[in-house]
Design a protein around this motif. Structure first.
Motif, PDB file in Angstrom:
ATOM      1  N   PHE A  75       0.824  -1.211   0.000  1.00  0.00           N
ATOM      2  CA  PHE A  75       0.000   0.000   0.000  1.00  0.00           C
ATOM      3  C   PHE A  75       0.856   1.258   0.000  1.00  0.00           C
ATOM      4  O   PHE A  75       0.601   2.211  -0.721  1.00  0.00           O
ATOM      5  N   CYS A  76       1.888   1.249   0.821  1.00  0.00           N
ATOM      6  CA  CYS A  76       2.651   2.480   1.054  1.00  0.00           C
ATOM      7  C   CYS A  76       3.889   2.578   0.165  1.00  0.00           C
ATOM      8  O   CYS A  76       4.286   3.660  -0.219  1.00  0.00           O
ATOM      9  N   CYS A  77       4.507   1.460  -0.151  1.00  0.00           N
ATOM     10  CA  CYS A  77       5.820   1.501  -0.825  1.00  0.00           C
ATOM     11  C   CYS A  77       5.834   0.755  -2.151  1.00  0.00           C
ATOM     12  O   CYS A  77       6.896   0.253  -2.561  1.00  0.00           O
ATOM     13  N   VAL A  78       4.687   0.709  -2.789  1.00  0.00           N
ATOM     14  CA  VAL A  78       4.536   0.098  -4.134  1.00  0.00           C
ATOM     15  C   VAL A  78       5.415  -1.141  -4.363  1.00  0.00           C
ATOM     16  O   VAL A  78       6.064  -1.273  -5.394  1.00  0.00           O
ATOM     17  N   GLY A  79       5.443  -2.009  -3.373  1.00  0.00           N
ATOM     18  CA  GLY A  79       6.134  -3.298  -3.528  1.00  0.00           C
ATOM     19  C   GLY A  79       7.650  -3.237  -3.419  1.00  0.00           C
ATOM     20  O   GLY A  79       8.317  -4.204  -3.785  1.00  0.00           O
ATOM     21  N   GLN A  80       8.198  -2.133  -2.921  1.00  0.00           N
ATOM     22  CA  GLN A  80       9.660  -1.973  -2.859  1.00  0.00           C
ATOM     23  C   GLN A  80      10.169  -2.187  -1.420  1.00  0.00           C
ATOM     24  O   GLN A  80      10.077  -1.274  -0.581  1.00  0.00           O
ATOM     25  N   PRO A  81      10.716  -3.352  -1.098  1.00  0.00           N
ATOM     26  CA  PRO A  81      11.200  -3.610   0.266  1.00  0.00           C
ATOM     27  C   PRO A  81      12.219  -2.576   0.745  1.00  0.00           C
ATOM     28  O   PRO A  81      12.260  -2.231   1.923  1.00  0.00           O
ATOM     29  N   TYR A  82      13.032  -2.085  -0.176  1.00  0.00           N
ATOM     30  CA  TYR A  82      14.052  -1.093   0.195  1.00  0.00           C
ATOM     31  C   TYR A  82      13.391   0.180   0.741  1.00  0.00           C
ATOM     32  O   TYR A  82      13.886   0.800   1.682  1.00  0.00           O
ATOM     33  N   GLU A  83      12.262   0.556   0.148  1.00  0.00           N
ATOM     34  CA  GLU A  83      11.546   1.755   0.595  1.00  0.00           C
ATOM     35  C   GLU A  83      10.981   1.555   2.003  1.00  0.00           C
ATOM     36  O   GLU A  83      10.963   2.477   2.814  1.00  0.00           O
ATOM     37  N   VAL A  84      10.501   0.347   2.282  1.00  0.00           N
ATOM     38  CA  VAL A  84      10.006   0.064   3.641  1.00  0.00           C
ATOM     39  C   VAL A  84      11.168   0.155   4.625  1.00  0.00           C
ATOM     40  O   VAL A  84      11.069   0.762   5.692  1.00  0.00           O
ATOM     41  N   GLN A  85      12.291  -0.424   4.234  1.00  0.00           N
ATOM     42  CA  GLN A  85      13.473  -0.411   5.101  1.00  0.00           C
ATOM     43  C   GLN A  85      13.926   1.015   5.389  1.00  0.00           C
ATOM     44  O   GLN A  85      14.301   1.355   6.509  1.00  0.00           O
ATOM     45  N   LYS A  86      13.872   1.864   4.385  1.00  0.00           N
ATOM     46  CA  LYS A  86      14.372   3.237   4.518  1.00  0.00           C
ATOM     47  C   LYS A  86      13.278   4.235   4.898  1.00  0.00           C
ATOM     48  O   LYS A  86      13.507   5.449   4.835  1.00  0.00           O
ATOM     49  N   CYS A  87      12.103   3.743   5.269  1.00  0.00           N
ATOM     50  CA  CYS A  87      10.999   4.635   5.637  1.00  0.00           C
ATOM     51  C   CYS A  87      11.489   5.666   6.673  1.00  0.00           C
ATOM     52  O   CYS A  87      12.179   5.310   7.626  1.00  0.00           O
ATOM     53  N   VAL A  88      11.118   6.930   6.466  1.00  0.00           N
ATOM     54  CA  VAL A  88      11.538   7.981   7.406  1.00  0.00           C
ATOM     55  C   VAL A  88      10.361   8.498   8.236  1.00  0.00           C
ATOM     56  O   VAL A  88      10.514   9.448   9.003  1.00  0.00           O
ATOM     57  N   SER A  89       9.199   7.873   8.084  1.00  0.00           N
ATOM     58  CA  SER A  89       7.998   8.345   8.791  1.00  0.00           C
ATOM     59  C   SER A  89       7.955   7.765  10.206  1.00  0.00           C
ATOM     60  O   SER A  89       7.115   6.921  10.527  1.00  0.00           O
ATOM     61  N   ARG A  90       8.860   8.225  11.041  1.00  0.00           N
ATOM     62  CA  ARG A  90       9.024   7.642  12.364  1.00  0.00           C
ATOM     63  C   ARG A  90       7.794   7.837  13.248  1.00  0.00           C
ATOM     64  O   ARG A  90       7.636   7.170  14.267  1.00  0.00           O
ATOM     65  N   TYR A  91       6.920   8.758  12.901  1.00  0.00           N
ATOM     66  CA  TYR A  91       5.717   8.967  13.705  1.00  0.00           C
ATOM     67  C   TYR A  91       4.517   8.183  13.178  1.00  0.00           C
ATOM     68  O   TYR A  91       3.416   8.312  13.708  1.00  0.00           O
ATOM     69  N   CYS A  92       4.733   7.408  12.135  1.00  0.00           N
ATOM     70  CA  CYS A  92       3.673   6.496  11.679  1.00  0.00           C
ATOM     71  C   CYS A  92       3.520   5.406  12.741  1.00  0.00           C
ATOM     72  O   CYS A  92       4.526   4.821  13.177  1.00  0.00           O
ATOM     73  N   PRO A  93       2.304   5.103  13.164  1.00  0.00           N
ATOM     74  CA  PRO A  93       2.122   4.079  14.214  1.00  0.00           C
ATOM     75  C   PRO A  93       2.696   2.716  13.840  1.00  0.00           C
ATOM     76  O   PRO A  93       3.009   1.915  14.719  1.00  0.00           O
ATOM     77  N   LEU A  94       2.826   2.457  12.544  1.00  0.00           N
ATOM     78  CA  LEU A  94       3.319   1.147  12.112  1.00  0.00           C
ATOM     79  C   LEU A  94       4.830   1.076  12.005  1.00  0.00           C
ATOM     80  O   LEU A  94       5.390   0.002  11.761  1.00  0.00           O
ATOM     81  N   PHE A  95       5.504   2.211  12.177  1.00  0.00           N
ATOM     82  CA  PHE A  95       6.940   2.283  11.898  1.00  0.00           C
ATOM     83  C   PHE A  95       7.725   1.179  12.619  1.00  0.00           C
ATOM     84  O   PHE A  95       8.533   0.486  12.017  1.00  0.00           O
ATOM     85  N   ALA A  96       7.497   1.038  13.900  1.00  0.00           N
ATOM     86  CA  ALA A  96       8.283   0.067  14.681  1.00  0.00           C
ATOM     87  C   ALA A  96       8.013  -1.367  14.258  1.00  0.00           C
ATOM     88  O   ALA A  96       8.803  -2.266  14.535  1.00  0.00           O
ATOM     89  N   TYR A  97       6.871  -1.564  13.556  1.00  0.00           N
ATOM     90  CA  TYR A  97       6.447  -2.931  13.226  1.00  0.00           C
ATOM     91  C   TYR A  97       6.476  -3.195  11.724  1.00  0.00           C
ATOM     92  O   TYR A  97       5.903  -4.173  11.260  1.00  0.00           O
ATOM     93  N   ARG A  98       7.149  -2.304  10.972  1.00  0.00           N
ATOM     94  CA  ARG A  98       7.107  -2.444   9.506  1.00  0.00           C
ATOM     95  C   ARG A  98       7.919  -3.646   9.020  1.00  0.00           C
ATOM     96  O   ARG A  98       7.741  -4.091   7.886  1.00  0.00           O
ATOM     97  N   HIS A  99       8.855  -4.121   9.856  1.00  0.00           N
ATOM     98  CA  HIS A  99       9.532  -5.390   9.593  1.00  0.00           C
ATOM     99  C   HIS A  99       8.944  -6.414  10.568  1.00  0.00           C
ATOM    100  O   HIS A  99       8.277  -6.051  11.526  1.00  0.00           O
ATOM    101  N   TYR A 100       9.227  -7.647  10.342  1.00  0.00           N
ATOM    102  CA  TYR A 100       8.727  -8.650  11.286  1.00  0.00           C
ATOM    103  C   TYR A 100       9.367  -8.453  12.660  1.00  0.00           C
ATOM    104  O   TYR A 100       8.745  -8.665  13.690  1.00  0.00           O
ATOM    105  N   LYS A 101      10.621  -8.010  12.636  1.00  0.00           N
ATOM    106  CA  LYS A 101      11.321  -7.745  13.903  1.00  0.00           C
ATOM    107  C   LYS A 101      11.011  -6.298  14.320  1.00  0.00           C
ATOM    108  O   LYS A 101      11.074  -5.384  13.490  1.00  0.00           O
ATOM    109  N   THR A 102      10.692  -6.108  15.592  1.00  0.00           N
ATOM    110  CA  THR A 102      10.354  -4.766  16.081  1.00  0.00           C
ATOM    111  C   THR A 102      11.565  -3.841  15.988  1.00  0.00           C
ATOM    112  O   THR A 102      12.662  -4.209  16.405  1.00  0.00           O
ATOM    113  N   ASP A 103      11.348  -2.648  15.446  1.00  0.00           N
ATOM    114  CA  ASP A 103      12.395  -1.630  15.347  1.00  0.00           C
ATOM    115  C   ASP A 103      12.303  -0.730  16.587  1.00  0.00           C
ATOM    116  O   ASP A 103      11.387   0.096  16.695  1.00  0.00           O
TER     117      ASP A 103
END
Ligand code: SF4
Ligand code: SF4
Length: 128
Positions: A75-103
Motif C-alpha cells: 500500500f505504502c511503498c509500491v512493492g519496494q522492500p528497500y523503501e520500507v526499510q528506509k521509511c523515514v515516517s518515524r511517527y507512523c504508528p506502524l513504523f516500529a512494526y514495519r519489519h517482522y522484527k520490532t524496530d
C-alpha cells in the motif's frame, strides 16, 4: 512499546504505548481522520489491515504481523522492500512494526497517553 505518534488533527505529537494490535488501530484512525465510526464503517475490505482495524477480538499474531508488513510494502511503498526499510515516517504508528522484527529505534520514555483506548470505546458507542 512507547512511541510518539500524531495526535488527532495531525499536527502535534503524543506518546502512546503501542503493540502491533494497537498500532494498527492507531493507523486506521489516522487513515480516516481519527473517526472511530468511519473506521468501523471502512469499506476497503482489500486493505491488509481491514480485519484488524477495530483493535478488538482474537487475532492471529503471525497473520497480523504479515498484514502490517504487507500494508507497508504494497500500500505504502509500491512493492519496494528497500523503501520500507528506509521509511523515514518515524511517527507512523506502524513504523516500529514495519519489519517482522520490532524496530526499537523509535522507543521513547515519556509517560504515555491512553488516547486510542477511548477510540475503542467510541467504536462501540458511536462517534463522539
Ligand atoms: S482498514 Fe485500511 S483503509 Fe480501512 S481504515 Fe484501516 S488503513 Fe484505512
Ligand atoms: S511505517 Fe512507513 S512504510 Fe509503513 S505505512 Fe508507515 S509510512 Fe508507510
Amino acid at each position: 512499546m512507547k512511541v510518539q505518534v500524531y495526535k488527532k488533527g495531525g499536527f502535534e505529537l503524543v506518546t502512546k504505548e503501542l503493540n502491533r494490535r494497537k498500532a494498527i488501530r492507531e493507523r486506521c484512525l489516522n487513515c480516516l481522520n481519527w473517526s472511530p465510526k468511519a473506521v468501523a464503517q471502512c469499506f476497503a475490505n482489500k486493505c491488509q489491515l481491514y480485519p484488524y482495524r477495530s483493535g478488538q477480538g482474537k487475532q492471529d499474531a503471525a497473520a497480523r504481523a504479515k498484514a502490517i508488513r504487507g500494508y507497508c510494502l504494497d500500500f505504502c511503498c509500491v512493492g519496494q522492500p528497500y523503501e520500507v526499510q528506509k521509511c523515514v515516517s518515524r511517527y507512523c504508528p506502524l513504523f516500529a512494526y514495519r519489519h517482522y522484527k520490532t524496530d526499537r529505534s523509535v522507543e521513547c520514555t515519556q509517560d504515555a497517553e491512553k488516547g486510542h483506548i477511548r477510540g475503542y470505546e467510541a467504536t462501540a458507542m458511536g462517534d463522539r
